[in-house]
Design a protein around this motif. Structure first.
Motif, PDB file in Angstrom:
ATOM      1  N   ALA A  91       9.434   4.583  -0.521  1.00  0.00           N
ATOM      2  CA  ALA A  91       8.608   3.465  -0.969  1.00  0.00           C
ATOM      3  C   ALA A  91       7.131   3.700  -0.676  1.00  0.00           C
ATOM      4  O   ALA A  91       6.764   4.480   0.215  1.00  0.00           O
ATOM      5  CB  ALA A  91       9.065   2.179  -0.291  1.00  0.00           C
ATOM      6  N   ILE A  92       6.296   3.009  -1.434  1.00  0.00           N
ATOM      7  CA  ILE A  92       4.866   3.028  -1.175  1.00  0.00           C
ATOM      8  C   ILE A  92       4.616   2.564   0.264  1.00  0.00           C
ATOM      9  O   ILE A  92       5.143   1.550   0.699  1.00  0.00           O
ATOM     10  CB  ILE A  92       4.115   2.104  -2.153  1.00  0.00           C
ATOM     11  CG1 ILE A  92       4.418   2.484  -3.599  1.00  0.00           C
ATOM     12  CG2 ILE A  92       2.610   2.136  -1.876  1.00  0.00           C
ATOM     13  CD1 ILE A  92       4.067   3.903  -3.960  1.00  0.00           C
ATOM     14  N   GLY A 114       4.746  17.751  12.215  1.00  0.00           N
ATOM     15  CA  GLY A 114       3.860  18.319  13.222  1.00  0.00           C
ATOM     16  C   GLY A 114       2.750  17.341  13.538  1.00  0.00           C
ATOM     17  O   GLY A 114       2.994  16.163  13.798  1.00  0.00           O
ATOM     18  N   ASP A 115       1.505  17.799  13.435  1.00  0.00           N
ATOM     19  CA  ASP A 115       0.374  16.907  13.704  1.00  0.00           C
ATOM     20  C   ASP A 115      -0.203  16.308  12.426  1.00  0.00           C
ATOM     21  O   ASP A 115      -1.267  15.678  12.449  1.00  0.00           O
ATOM     22  CB  ASP A 115      -0.725  17.666  14.469  1.00  0.00           C
ATOM     23  CG  ASP A 115      -1.195  18.931  13.753  1.00  0.00           C
ATOM     24  OD1 ASP A 115      -0.594  19.292  12.716  1.00  0.00           O
ATOM     25  OD2 ASP A 115      -2.159  19.563  14.227  1.00  0.00           O
ATOM     26  N   THR A 116       0.489  16.484  11.305  1.00  0.00           N
ATOM     27  CA  THR A 116       0.037  15.967  10.014  1.00  0.00           C
ATOM     28  C   THR A 116       0.749  14.654   9.693  1.00  0.00           C
ATOM     29  O   THR A 116       1.957  14.537   9.904  1.00  0.00           O
ATOM     30  CB  THR A 116       0.314  16.990   8.891  1.00  0.00           C
ATOM     31  OG1 THR A 116      -0.311  18.227   9.218  1.00  0.00           O
ATOM     32  CG2 THR A 116      -0.207  16.501   7.555  1.00  0.00           C
ATOM     33  N   LEU A 117       0.013  13.682   9.163  1.00  0.00           N
ATOM     34  CA  LEU A 117       0.599  12.392   8.802  1.00  0.00           C
ATOM     35  C   LEU A 117       0.234  12.054   7.363  1.00  0.00           C
ATOM     36  O   LEU A 117      -0.945  12.000   7.000  1.00  0.00           O
ATOM     37  CB  LEU A 117       0.105  11.288   9.733  1.00  0.00           C
ATOM     38  CG  LEU A 117       0.704   9.896   9.507  1.00  0.00           C
ATOM     39  CD1 LEU A 117       2.224   9.919   9.720  1.00  0.00           C
ATOM     40  CD2 LEU A 117       0.052   8.882  10.447  1.00  0.00           C
ATOM     41  N   LEU A 118       1.260  11.832   6.545  1.00  0.00           N
ATOM     42  CA  LEU A 118       1.087  11.500   5.131  1.00  0.00           C
ATOM     43  C   LEU A 118       1.570  10.081   4.862  1.00  0.00           C
ATOM     44  O   LEU A 118       2.469   9.584   5.541  1.00  0.00           O
ATOM     45  CB  LEU A 118       1.889  12.464   4.254  1.00  0.00           C
ATOM     46  CG  LEU A 118       1.715  13.962   4.504  1.00  0.00           C
ATOM     47  CD1 LEU A 118       2.651  14.747   3.595  1.00  0.00           C
ATOM     48  CD2 LEU A 118       0.267  14.378   4.279  1.00  0.00           C
ATOM     49  N   GLU A 119       0.995   9.453   3.837  1.00  0.00           N
ATOM     50  CA  GLU A 119       1.415   8.115   3.436  1.00  0.00           C
ATOM     51  C   GLU A 119       1.658   8.096   1.935  1.00  0.00           C
ATOM     52  O   GLU A 119       0.792   8.515   1.152  1.00  0.00           O
ATOM     53  CB  GLU A 119       0.341   7.088   3.797  1.00  0.00           C
ATOM     54  CG  GLU A 119       0.708   5.649   3.443  1.00  0.00           C
ATOM     55  CD  GLU A 119      -0.355   4.674   3.903  1.00  0.00           C
ATOM     56  OE1 GLU A 119      -0.083   3.887   4.827  1.00  0.00           O
ATOM     57  OE2 GLU A 119      -1.488   4.711   3.350  1.00  0.00           O
ATOM     58  N   VAL A 120       2.809   7.594   1.513  1.00  0.00           N
ATOM     59  CA  VAL A 120       3.177   7.556   0.093  1.00  0.00           C
ATOM     60  C   VAL A 120       2.308   6.545  -0.647  1.00  0.00           C
ATOM     61  O   VAL A 120       2.153   5.398  -0.210  1.00  0.00           O
ATOM     62  CB  VAL A 120       4.666   7.207  -0.072  1.00  0.00           C
ATOM     63  CG1 VAL A 120       5.030   7.068  -1.544  1.00  0.00           C
ATOM     64  CG2 VAL A 120       5.537   8.266   0.595  1.00  0.00           C
ATOM     65  N   VAL A 142       9.144   4.574  -5.306  1.00  0.00           N
ATOM     66  CA  VAL A 142       8.525   5.351  -6.375  1.00  0.00           C
ATOM     67  C   VAL A 142       9.383   5.307  -7.637  1.00  0.00           C
ATOM     68  O   VAL A 142       8.861   5.374  -8.751  1.00  0.00           O
ATOM     69  CB  VAL A 142       8.260   6.807  -5.926  1.00  0.00           C
ATOM     70  CG1 VAL A 142       7.155   6.841  -4.885  1.00  0.00           C
ATOM     71  CG2 VAL A 142       9.518   7.494  -5.418  1.00  0.00           C
ATOM     72  N   SER A 143      10.681   5.157  -7.471  1.00  0.00           N
ATOM     73  CA  SER A 143      11.563   5.011  -8.641  1.00  0.00           C
ATOM     74  C   SER A 143      11.351   3.660  -9.322  1.00  0.00           C
ATOM     75  O   SER A 143      11.376   3.565 -10.556  1.00  0.00           O
ATOM     76  CB  SER A 143      13.030   5.165  -8.227  1.00  0.00           C
ATOM     77  OG  SER A 143      13.302   6.485  -7.807  1.00  0.00           O
TER      78      SER A 143
END
Length: 211
Positions: free
Chosen positions: A97-98, A105-111, A170-171
């Motif tokens: 979901a959004i 690791g030390d990386t953070l992503l957001e949809v 996202v669907s």
């Protein structure tokens, strides 16, 4: 438990039958890969009007969705086939979901949004009906913004933190790609999430025009 199967980087390629450059041809990378707020340094982006930018810095596709495609395509898709930067095992488009966050690791992503198929994608797949076929499958993968730059490497654990508010997958969003009749309640719910700014503006404008 989810994990990062592959990190894929696009090199200069040409859309079949044209002279147009594209970065959809991506190959798995080895070792640590840097992710900045703009994406992966060196990853080719051919059309910056439709791809890239802070709200679409990283494109993620899910191995669980690829497993489904194996039955449709008659072969097992390899990481990077759909032009994704990261291939993740352990979740899928229907569950993403959004606002969901991926910590690697030390990386953070957001949809932020879903992937919309285009003619370049169809040309790469060698299927003139691919855009409709991809829409019907409704397994789009997810665009992400980078909340915290860092480095990632294939094999690392992916810690998924679900968005605590409205669950707009996202669907769900992709299902409205081919219609202008998006329910008002859906747009209002989507606006409570950290959806990409382009879509936020579109929804806010549509709702404002009604009053």
């Amino acid at each position: 438990m989810a994990h990062l199967l592959s990190v894929n980087i696009g090199r200069d390629g040409v859309i079949p039958g044209t002279h147009t450059t594209t970065g959809i041809y991506k190959e798995p990378a080895t070792g640590l890969v840097v992710i900045t707020s703009s994406g992966i340094p060196g990853d080719v982006i051919g059309d910056r009007k439709l791809h890239g930018g802070s709200d679409q810095a990283i494109y993620v596709y899910f191995q669980d969705d690829y497993d489904w495609w194996s039955g449709e395509l008659g072969y097992a898709p390899q990481p990077g086939l759909f032009g994704e930067n990261l291939t993740i095992v352990g979740t899928d488009s229907a569950s993403t979901a959004i606002g969901d966050r991926f910590a690697i690791g030390d990386t953070l992503l957001e949809v932020t949004y879903h992937r919309t198929p285009c003619v370049t994608f169809a040309a790469k797949m060698g299927d003139k009906f691919w855009v409709k076929r991809f829409h019907r499958a409704n397994r789009p993968g997810a665009y992400c913004r980078v909340l915290q730059p860092g480095t990632v490497q294939a094999g690392e654990e992916v810690v998924i933190t679900p968005y605590p508010g409205e669950r707009i997958t996202v669907s769900d969003l992709m299902a409205f790609d081919v219609t202008k009749d998006i329910p008002l309640d859906f747009m209002r719910r989507a606006l409570t999430t950290p959806i990409r700014e382009k879509t936020r503006f579109k929804y806010e404008t549509r709702l404002a025009d009604l009053f």
